[in-house]
Design an enzyme around this catalytic site. Structure first.
Site, PDB file in Angstrom:
ATOM      1  N   GLY A  63     -23.240  37.321  24.748  1.00  0.00           N
ATOM      2  CA  GLY A  63     -23.313  36.459  26.153  1.00  0.00           C
ATOM      3  C   GLY A  63     -22.271  37.072  27.140  1.00  0.00           C
ATOM      4  N   ILE A  64     -21.211  38.175  27.016  1.00  0.00           N
ATOM      5  CA  ILE A  64     -20.341  38.417  27.827  1.00  0.00           C
ATOM      6  C   ILE A  64     -21.046  38.864  29.110  1.00  0.00           C
ATOM      7  CG2 ILE A  64     -18.162  39.816  28.171  1.00  0.00           C
ATOM      8  CD1 ILE A  64     -17.740  39.297  25.211  1.00  0.00           C
ATOM      9  N   GLY A  65     -21.915  39.814  29.024  1.00  0.00           N
ATOM     10  CA  GLY A  65     -22.619  40.530  30.189  1.00  0.00           C
ATOM     11  C   GLY A  65     -23.224  39.540  31.240  1.00  0.00           C
ATOM     12  N   ASN A  77     -33.142  53.117  31.964  1.00  0.00           N
ATOM     13  CA  ASN A  77     -32.081  52.388  31.455  1.00  0.00           C
ATOM     14  C   ASN A  77     -32.863  51.184  30.835  1.00  0.00           C
ATOM     15  OD1 ASN A  77     -30.050  50.913  30.265  1.00  0.00           O
ATOM     16  ND2 ASN A  77     -28.545  51.354  32.062  1.00  0.00           N
ATOM     17  N   GLU A  88     -21.295  46.862  41.780  1.00  0.00           N
ATOM     18  CA  GLU A  88     -21.195  48.000  41.733  1.00  0.00           C
ATOM     19  C   GLU A  88     -21.334  48.497  40.142  1.00  0.00           C
ATOM     20  OE1 GLU A  88     -21.427  50.523  43.756  1.00  0.00           O
ATOM     21  OE2 GLU A  88     -20.805  52.125  42.398  1.00  0.00           O
ATOM     22  N   TYR A  98     -31.851  42.597  32.954  1.00  0.00           N
ATOM     23  CA  TYR A  98     -31.807  42.031  34.350  1.00  0.00           C
ATOM     24  C   TYR A  98     -32.962  41.414  34.448  1.00  0.00           C
ATOM     25  CZ  TYR A  98     -27.793  44.966  34.969  1.00  0.00           C
ATOM     26  OH  TYR A  98     -26.504  45.610  34.955  1.00  0.00           O
ATOM     27  N   TYR A 140     -19.853  46.094  32.939  1.00  0.00           N
ATOM     28  CA  TYR A 140     -19.741  46.906  31.761  1.00  0.00           C
ATOM     29  C   TYR A 140     -18.950  46.080  30.613  1.00  0.00           C
ATOM     30  CZ  TYR A 140     -18.093  50.222  28.289  1.00  0.00           C
ATOM     31  OH  TYR A 140     -17.793  50.894  26.791  1.00  0.00           O
ATOM     32  N   VAL A 141     -19.676  45.914  29.224  1.00  0.00           N
ATOM     33  CA  VAL A 141     -19.230  45.319  28.334  1.00  0.00           C
ATOM     34  C   VAL A 141     -18.829  46.544  27.281  1.00  0.00           C
ATOM     35  CG1 VAL A 141     -19.387  43.605  26.583  1.00  0.00           C
ATOM     36  CG2 VAL A 141     -20.167  43.178  28.616  1.00  0.00           C
ATOM     37  N   GLU A 197     -23.985  56.287  30.934  1.00  0.00           N
ATOM     38  CA  GLU A 197     -24.853  56.852  31.832  1.00  0.00           C
ATOM     39  C   GLU A 197     -25.115  58.367  31.989  1.00  0.00           C
ATOM     40  OE1 GLU A 197     -24.050  54.523  35.543  1.00  0.00           O
ATOM     41  OE2 GLU A 197     -24.906  52.766  34.814  1.00  0.00           O
TER      42      GLU A 197
END
Lengths: 169, 159
Positions: free
Chosen positions: A103-105, A132, A91, A139, A94-95, A27
């Site tokens: 598919g982890i996120g 971003n 909050e 999302y 992160y991966v 970020e």
């Protein structure tokens, strides 16, 4: 890829700190991070924690070149809407870059949603930076709403001298 | 908490059909062992009561949050003063008290949201030194609720 998600414990704080720094770098805000491992231990694992965490682990055979098996995390806390009631605020999500696209996120976010619903929450809220695009696309593909764009809510912050000034009658 | 006060805030924010909380839920969620929020109320003496007879004329509802960059924070969810009591410093007094709590609990930030068309509120917060992080840094609030939240949970990994 095989992975497991579990509740974070105090021994995970070293890896959480590492991944917080990696996320801050993503970020473009590495200088903004003031938190230490000790802060995380005190604030997340005391009697009245300020946050809860979940950790993603992969088996040894998939560890990173530096030897890490903890490859992602989500950090959340409970919030409140006087209109709708209990809510959960995510909050951080992160991966590590080399484990993305598996598919982890999505699994992390789903787990936070599940934990929130189990606690009686009606909403899962979080913030994302408008530039971003990969995160926004991810999302939106999951069906969320951009409350800032749709309703006009702006995120305000009072800190430092302004906060001290505010506390004076 | 005074039910009437919360309902008025909903009308002001132009979403009266959004206010679904009952005072029983507020009692349960604010006064249990691990409360979801804390609340300050502004009371006037009986001689100054409102035309409807209320002496609780404003409130500030907040909860503790966390920034993995900065640490402990406070989020001010609601700040409200009944219209007939505005202009007397009550809103400022409520914010001041919340800011004091922020300092007492060793929190480094006080955060809140304000609607972009709400110029009086935006001016009030700007005058107090609040930064608009949506304008300055591009932060957007994102939400999952209702069906989108249920769909998200369906994909949660089994324990």
């Amino acid at each position: 890829m095989e992975f497991t998600i579990r509740a974070a414990n105090v021994d995970d704080c070293k890896d959480i700190e590492r991944m917080i720094m990696e996320l801050a770098e993503c970020e473009k805000a590495i200088d903004e991070v003031k938190i230490t491992k000790r802060d995380l231990e005190q604030d997340g694992f005391s009697k009245n924690p300020f946050f809860h965490g979940i950790i993603v682990e992969v088996p040894e055979r998939h560890k990173t070149k530096e030897g890490h098996t903890k490859v992602g995390y989500a950090l959340y806390f409970f919030s409140y809407s006087s209109f709708k009631g209990r809510a959960v605020f995510m909050e951080d999500l992160y991966v590590m870059p080399e484990f993305r696209g598996k598919g982890i996120g999505k699994a992390l976010m789903s787990k936070v949603a599940q934990l929130g619903l189990a606690a009686g929450c009606q909403q899962l809220n979080f913030t994302v930076l408008d530039w971003n695009k990969p995160s926004l696309d991810f999302y939106f593909s999951q069906g969320c709403t951009d409350i800032t764009a749709e309703k006009g809510y702006h995120y305000m912050c009072c800190k430092g001298e302004a906060l001290e000034h505010l506390a004076q009658p | 908490m005074n039910y009437k006060i919360r309902a008025e805030l909903a009308v002001f924010e132009k979403m009266p059909d959004q206010a679904k909380i009952s005072h029983e839920e507020l009692e349960r969620d604010g006064f249990c062992q691990n409360p979801f929020f804390e609340c300050l109320v502004a009371e006037v003496s009986d001689e100054h009561r409102s035309k409807d007879g209320h002496t609780v004329v404003g409130y500030g509802l907040y909860y503790y949050t966390y920034s993995t960059w900065k640490g402990r924070s406070v989020y001010l969810e609601d700040l409200y003063v009944m219209p007939e009591f505005r202009g007397n410093g009550i809103g400022k007094g409520l914010m001041c008290k919340v800011a004091k709590v922020t300092a007492e609990k060793q929190c480094v930030r006080l955060q809140l949201a304000v609607l972009d068309w709400n110029s009086p509120a935006r001016d009030f917060y700007a005058a107090k030194g609040a930064q608009d992080l949506t304008d300055s840094e591009g932060w957007h609030f994102i939400r999952f609720d209702g069906l989108s939240l249920d769909n998200l949970v369906k994909d949660a990994p089994k324990d």
